[in-house]
Design an enzyme around this catalytic site. Structure first.
Site, PDB file in Angstrom:
ATOM      1  N   GLY A  11       0.793  -1.109   0.056  1.00 57.31           N
ATOM      2  CA  GLY A  11       0.096   0.028  -0.013  1.00 57.31           C
ATOM      3  C   GLY A  11       0.844   1.273  -0.027  1.00 57.31           C
ATOM      4  NE  ARG A  72      -1.195  -4.854  -0.839  1.00 55.96           N
ATOM      5  CZ  ARG A  72      -1.932  -3.855  -0.688  1.00 55.96           C
ATOM      6  NH1 ARG A  72      -3.003  -3.518  -1.644  1.00 55.96           N
ATOM      7  NH2 ARG A  72      -1.761  -3.008   0.478  1.00 55.96           N
ATOM      8  CG  ASP A 103       3.329  -6.546   7.350  1.00 53.48           C
ATOM      9  OD1 ASP A 103       3.128  -5.895   6.294  1.00 53.48           O
ATOM     10  OD2 ASP A 103       2.324  -7.398   7.764  1.00 53.48           O
ATOM     11  CB  THR A 125       2.590   0.729   5.753  1.00 51.68           C
ATOM     12  OG1 THR A 125       1.419   0.223   6.205  1.00 51.68           O
ATOM     13  CG2 THR A 125       3.543   0.223   7.112  1.00 51.68           C
ATOM     14  CG  ASP A 127      -2.145  -0.528   8.017  1.00 52.41           C
ATOM     15  OD1 ASP A 127      -2.658   0.339   7.599  1.00 52.41           O
ATOM     16  OD2 ASP A 127      -2.024  -1.572   7.388  1.00 52.41           O
ATOM     17  CG  ASP A 129       1.301  -3.250  10.125  1.00 49.55           C
ATOM     18  OD1 ASP A 129       1.987  -2.379   9.481  1.00 49.55           O
ATOM     19  OD2 ASP A 129       0.617  -3.967   9.500  1.00 49.55           O
ATOM     20  NE  ARG A 171      -4.917  -5.018   4.930  1.00 49.80           N
ATOM     21  CZ  ARG A 171      -4.026  -5.350   3.975  1.00 49.80           C
ATOM     22  NH1 ARG A 171      -4.360  -5.931   2.948  1.00 49.80           N
ATOM     23  NH2 ARG A 171      -3.047  -4.692   3.900  1.00 49.80           N
ATOM     24  CE  LYS A 213     -19.125  12.522  26.946  1.00 51.77           C
ATOM     25  NZ  LYS A 213     -18.094  12.449  26.086  1.00 51.77           N
TER      26      LYS A 213
END
Ligand SMILES: Nc1ncnc2c1ncn2[C@@H]1O[C@H](COP(=O)(O)OP(=O)(O)O)[C@@H](O)[C@H]1O
Ligand SMILES: O=P(O)(O)OC[C@H]1O[C@](O)(COP(=O)(O)O)[C@@H](O)[C@@H]1O
Ligand SMILES: [Mg+2]
Length: 319
Positions: A11, A72, A103, A125, A127, A129, A171, A213
């Protein structure tokens, strides 16, 4: 080392162009030639390489996306793909490859390293991650992009006394969701790392209403479930009517923040220096405000933990 190559894979993320520029310019500064492969490993297999010069990477530091494009590649994953990629790199007389990606891209780079080819990884990325670095290129920008939207949604949510679900990317990682939830003052955050309990969420919304609220924001990472699914489950179980917004790929675009442009520039230059020093099969990281390096498998072998103090903060600050 006389000639290196660079590619972007997986990505895209804001700041990838700044990384390409930094790799290219610092390599040229050190007397190396640079080839850019288009469309990640797919372009490498196709032999889609172009010489990168000082001027060809001019005017891109502030641009989102990646001038080399990305992809990809299923072909590359196969054992024959790895060997074919090494043949292509040899055809181009490449002595080292810099991979900017996540990754998955690093697993691919490691496969090249295991076949004896010198590689370096730069984490790019949205993410975040990737273990071995506090931040990945593009994460800060994506957080700011998502935050702007959540703030706009809060305006209409508060005007209409509404419940909103905002689905952000991720994800299998909730870093983006958590950062945006804390920064926007959201009432709830749902991330893949923490088991989801519908009853618990309904209770929270109920007590929020009791405390006066009039509106609430739920930040949902896409990996938990879709915003549509969550909305219908909230309706069925608690009778809640929620409006939903899926931020989607807008989070991947736009100019990099100053943090990402600087991070990408520093990481790109370091990757070249570390290759020249003789490091192999490594990833450049940014840990406690220092540039570091670690073996590529660090990126995926240990799961980067979410900050639990930040998770607790969402609860504590939304009373
Ligand atoms: N285990 C693997 N072995 C070899 N190549 C891989 C592996 N996993 C991913 N790749 C390659 O890296 C590409 C990008 O991975 P992906 O997971 O889609 O993105 P990201 O790098 O952003 O996490 C894949 O399309 C594939 O070509
Ligand atoms: O662009 P696609 O193929 O729809 O992929 C979407 C995924 O890519 C990401 O934006 C980034 O993930 P990667 O960096 O691992 O490719 C995820 O947050 C999201 O789930
Ligand atoms: Mg990934």
């Amino acid at each position: 080392m006389k000639r290196i190559a660079v590619l972007t894979s997986g990505g895209d993320s804001p700041g990838m162009n700044a990384a390409i520029r930094a790799v290219t310019r610092s390599a040229i500064y050190r007397g190396l030639d640079v080839i850019g492969f288009r469309r990640g490993y797919e372009g490498l297999l196709d032999g889609d390489g172009v010489p990168l010069t000082k001027s060809s990477v001019g005017g891109i530091i502030h641009r989102g996306g990646t001038m080399l494009r990305t992809a990809r590649s299923d072909r590359f994953r196969r054992p024959e793909g790895i060997n074919e990629a090494i043949s292509r790199l040899r055809e181009y007389d490449i002595d080292g490859l810099v991979v900017v990606g996540g990754d998955g891209s690093f697993r691919g780079a490691w496969a090249l390293h295991e076949q004896g080819f010198p590689v370096a990884g730069i984490p790019g990325t949205i993410d975040n991650d990737i273990a071995g670095t506090d931040s990945t290129i593009g994460f800060d920008t994506a957080c700011n992009t998502a935050l702007q939207s959540v703030e706009k949604l809060r305006d209409t949510a508060s005007s209409h006394d509404r419940l909103f679900i905002v689905e952000v990317m991720g994800r299998s990682a909730g870093f983006l969701a958590l950062e945006v939830a804390v920064a926007s003052g959201a009432e709830c955050v749902l991330v893949p790392e923490v088991p989801f309990h519908l009853e618990h969420l309904c209770e929270k919304l109920h007590y929020a209403k009791q405390r006066g609220k009039t509106h609430s924001m739920i930040i949902l990472a896409e990996g938990v479930m879709s915003a549509n699914q969550l909305a219908s489950r909230l309706k069925d179980t608690g009778g809640y009517e929620a409006r939903i917004t899926v931020l989607g790929h807008v989070q991947r675009g736009g100019s990099p923040s100053s943090f990402d442009a600087v991070l990408a520039s520093r990481m790109g230059a370091s990757a070249v220096e570390m290759l020249l020093e003789g490091q192999r099969g490594f990833m450049v990281g940014y840990v406690n405000q220092q540039l570091t390096s670690c073996p590529l498998p660090t990126a995926w072998e240990s799961k980067k933990p979410l900050n639990h103090e930040m998770m607790a903060l969402v609860e504590a600050l939304s009373i």
